[in-house]
Design a protein around this motif. Structure first.
Motif, PDB file in Angstrom:
ATOM      1  N   HIS A 118      -0.111   9.674  -8.562  1.00 39.16           N
ATOM      2  CA  HIS A 118      -1.315   8.943  -8.988  1.00 39.16           C
ATOM      3  C   HIS A 118      -1.265   7.531  -8.433  1.00 39.16           C
ATOM      4  O   HIS A 118      -0.196   7.047  -8.054  1.00 39.16           O
ATOM      5  CB  HIS A 118      -1.414   8.937 -10.516  1.00 39.16           C
ATOM      6  N   ASP A 119      -2.427   6.884  -8.394  1.00 43.52           N
ATOM      7  CA  ASP A 119      -2.496   5.463  -8.014  1.00 43.52           C
ATOM      8  C   ASP A 119      -2.133   5.175  -6.563  1.00 43.52           C
ATOM      9  O   ASP A 119      -1.637   4.106  -6.249  1.00 43.52           O
ATOM     10  CB  ASP A 119      -1.614   4.605  -8.942  1.00 43.52           C
ATOM     11  N   GLY A 176      -9.584   3.227  -4.128  1.00 42.88           N
ATOM     12  CA  GLY A 176      -8.838   3.855  -3.035  1.00 42.88           C
ATOM     13  C   GLY A 176      -9.738   4.669  -2.117  1.00 42.88           C
ATOM     14  O   GLY A 176     -10.936   4.860  -2.396  1.00 42.88           O
ATOM     15  N   THR A 194      -5.416  11.759  -6.837  1.00 44.69           N
ATOM     16  CA  THR A 194      -4.178  10.992  -6.634  1.00 44.69           C
ATOM     17  C   THR A 194      -4.481   9.515  -6.369  1.00 44.69           C
ATOM     18  O   THR A 194      -3.567   8.692  -6.368  1.00 44.69           O
ATOM     19  CB  THR A 194      -3.358  11.533  -5.438  1.00 44.69           C
ATOM     20  N   LYS A 214      -6.020   5.609  -6.716  1.00 49.77           N
ATOM     21  CA  LYS A 214      -6.415   4.607  -7.706  1.00 49.77           C
ATOM     22  C   LYS A 214      -7.892   4.274  -7.493  1.00 49.77           C
ATOM     23  O   LYS A 214      -8.454   4.568  -6.417  1.00 49.77           O
ATOM     24  CB  LYS A 214      -5.555   3.347  -7.583  1.00 49.77           C
ATOM     25  N   ARG A 215      -8.536   3.680  -8.476  1.00 46.66           N
ATOM     26  CA  ARG A 215      -9.925   3.226  -8.294  1.00 46.66           C
ATOM     27  C   ARG A 215      -9.968   2.248  -7.132  1.00 46.66           C
ATOM     28  O   ARG A 215      -9.101   1.391  -7.006  1.00 46.66           O
ATOM     29  CB  ARG A 215     -10.459   2.551  -9.563  1.00 46.66           C
ATOM     30  N   THR A 255       0.828  -1.213   0.000  1.00 47.81           N
ATOM     31  CA  THR A 255       0.000   0.000   0.000  1.00 47.81           C
ATOM     32  C   THR A 255       0.856   1.253   0.000  1.00 47.81           C
ATOM     33  O   THR A 255       1.918   1.307   0.630  1.00 47.81           O
ATOM     34  CB  THR A 255      -0.952   0.072   1.219  1.00 47.81           C
ATOM     35  N   THR A 256       0.350   2.249  -0.731  1.00 47.74           N
ATOM     36  CA  THR A 256       0.970   3.573  -0.723  1.00 47.74           C
ATOM     37  C   THR A 256      -0.010   4.547  -0.093  1.00 47.74           C
ATOM     38  O   THR A 256      -1.182   4.592  -0.480  1.00 47.74           O
ATOM     39  CB  THR A 256       1.315   4.023  -2.160  1.00 47.74           C
ATOM     40  N   ASP A 265      -3.197   4.280  -2.667  1.00 50.80           N
ATOM     41  CA  ASP A 265      -4.295   3.506  -2.077  1.00 50.80           C
ATOM     42  C   ASP A 265      -5.102   4.331  -1.088  1.00 50.80           C
ATOM     43  O   ASP A 265      -6.307   4.136  -0.938  1.00 50.80           O
ATOM     44  CB  ASP A 265      -3.722   2.289  -1.337  1.00 50.80           C
TER      45      ASP A 265
END
Length: 336
Positions: free
Chosen positions: A231-232, A256, A251, A253-254, A172-173, A234
Motif C-alpha cells: 500500500h501507499d 499516486g 496499492t 497512495k492518494r 518515491t516507491t 507513489d
C-alpha cells in the motif's frame, strides 16, 4: 546470392510463427536523412508479433497501415555502411543502435541491411556488444519515456491526456509489475538510478535476477496478491496490462499514478474515488534519448539482460520462445 540482394525475414500472410519466411530481397537504398546499416543483431519486441498476427489486438482505427509482404522488426545494432549526402554526424564504419520509425511498422530490421533514419540512431555504447545493444532500443526507450522524460508532444492514440513522468527520488516507491521482462527490467534499473525504492512483481523464477538488478522488495504473484501486501506506493509501472491491471490501483497512495505500458482496463469512477491518475504513452523513436541511455549502458549503470538468442533464419523459433512467456530480459536475433 548476388551482391545487390540480402536475406530478410518476411511475412506474406498473417498467422503464427510459421508464417515467418527467410527470403532473398533487394538491399534497400538509403533516402535523404538516412544511412544504410549492416545489421549485426535485432531486438525482438511485442509489436513484431502483433504485426505477424495482423494487429488483431488493436482497435481497427488505431492499426497502422502496411502492405504484405513485410519485413518485421524495429530494433537493431549494426555498422553504418553508407550515408546519404545530407546526413551529418554519422560516418561509414560507425557502430550504431536504434529503434527505427516507430510507431509506424516500417522498421524492417529482420534483415541483413536496413535503411535507417539517422535521427533514430545513436552510437552503440563501446562497452557492450551488438547483441546487448540490439536488446535496448524499444524496451529501454519505453521505460525512459514513461519514467524519465517523454521527449515528444504527440498525443497517445489511447488517451486524451498528455503523459507526465513522476519525479523519482529517494522519497518515491515504485512498484513494477512484470519486472523481469524487457521494459520491466529497464524500468527497475532506471528507477534505482534515480534513487527510488522499487518493489518488483514477477514469478518466483526471476527473484534472484531482480534482486541482482537492485529490487528492494520482490513479490511472487503466483503465491501472493500484490494488492493485499503493498500500500501507499507513489507509482505503479504495469508492463503486463489487461483486465487485471486495475487491481494495482489499490496499492497506490492518494495522488499516486499508474502507468500502463500495455492497455489495462480501468473504471474512471474508481480512479477518481481513489484519488489516483492512470496515464500512458506510446514509445517513439528518439536517437537523442537513446544516446543518453547509451551512456548509462556504457557505464554499466543499466544493463541489458538477454533471455535467449536465435539466428535471423530462426526467427520462427524466437517468436515461439516469446509465445511461451516468462521472458527474462530480451530475445535477440543474431545476423552473421
Amino acid at each position: 546470392m548476388s551482391t545487390h540482394t540480402m536475406r530478410a525475414v518476411r511475412l506474406h500472410e498473417h498467422g503464427g510463427p510459421e508464417v515467418l519466411r527467410y527470403d532473398e530481397v533487394p538491399i534497400p537504398e538509403p533516402g535523404p536523412g538516412e544511412v544504410l546499416v549492416r545489421v549485426h543483431a535485432v531486438g525482438v519486441n511485442p509489436p513484431d508479433w502483433y504485426l505477424r498476427e495482423g494487429m488483431a489486438n488493436l482497435p481497427p482505427e488505431t492499426r497502422p497501415r502496411f502492405e504484405l509482404p513485410v519485413i518485421p522488426g524495429t530494433d537493431l545494432s549494426g555498422v553504418v555502411e553508407a550515408v546519404a549526402a545530407d546526413v551529418d554526424g554519422l560516418s561509414v564504419g560507425d557502430e550504431v543502435f536504434g529503434l527505427l520509425r516507430f510507431p509506424s511498422f516500417d522498421g524492417s530490421t529482420y534483415a541483413e541491411y536496413v535503411a535507417a533514419p539517422a535521427s533514430d540512431l545513436a552510437l552503440k555504447p563501446a562497452g557492450i556488444d551488438h547483441v546487448h545493444a540490439a536488446g535496448a532500443p524499444m524496451a529501454g526507450l519505453t521505460a525512459w519515456q514513461f519514467l524519465i522524460e517523454l521527449g515528444h508532444d504527440h498525443p497517445s492514440p489511447f488517451q486524451a491526456a498528455q503523459h507526465h513522468p513522476t519525479a523519482l527520488d529517494a522519497n518515491t516507491t515504485v512498484l513494477i509489475n512484470g519486472a523481469a521482462g524487457g521494459v520491466g527490467h529497464f524500468g527497475l534499473q532506471l528507477a534505482k538510478w534515480k534513487g527510488a525504492r522499487v518493489i518488483a512483481v514477477a514469478s518466483g523464477a526471476h527473484e534472484s535476477f531482480l534482486r541482482e538488478l537492485g529490487a528492494d522488495q520482490f513479490i511472487d504473484y503466483t503465491k501472493i496478491r500484490p494488492e493485499e501486501l503493498v500500500h501507499d506506493v507513489d507509482l505503479v509501472l504495469d508492463t503486463v496490462g489487461g483486465p487485471d491491471s486495475k487491481r494495482f490501483l489499490r496499492t497506490l497512495k492518494r495522488g499516486g499514478s499508474q502507468f500502463p505500458v500495455f492497455f489495462g482496463e480501468f473504471d474512471e469512477e474508481e480512479t477518481v474515488k481513489l484519488g489516483v491518475t492512470v496515464t500512458g504513452t506510446q514509445v517513439r523513436s528518439n536517437g537523442a534519448q537513446l544516446a543518453e541511455l547509451g551512456c548509462l549502458l556504457d557505464a554499466g549503470t543499466v544493463r541489458v539482460a538477454i533471455d535467449s538468442t536465435f539466428a535471423l533464419a530462426d526467427a520462427r523459433a524466437a517468436h515461439e520462445r516469446a509465445a511461451r512467456g516468462h521472458i527474462q530480459g530480451k530475445i535477440v536475433l543474431t545476423v552473421a
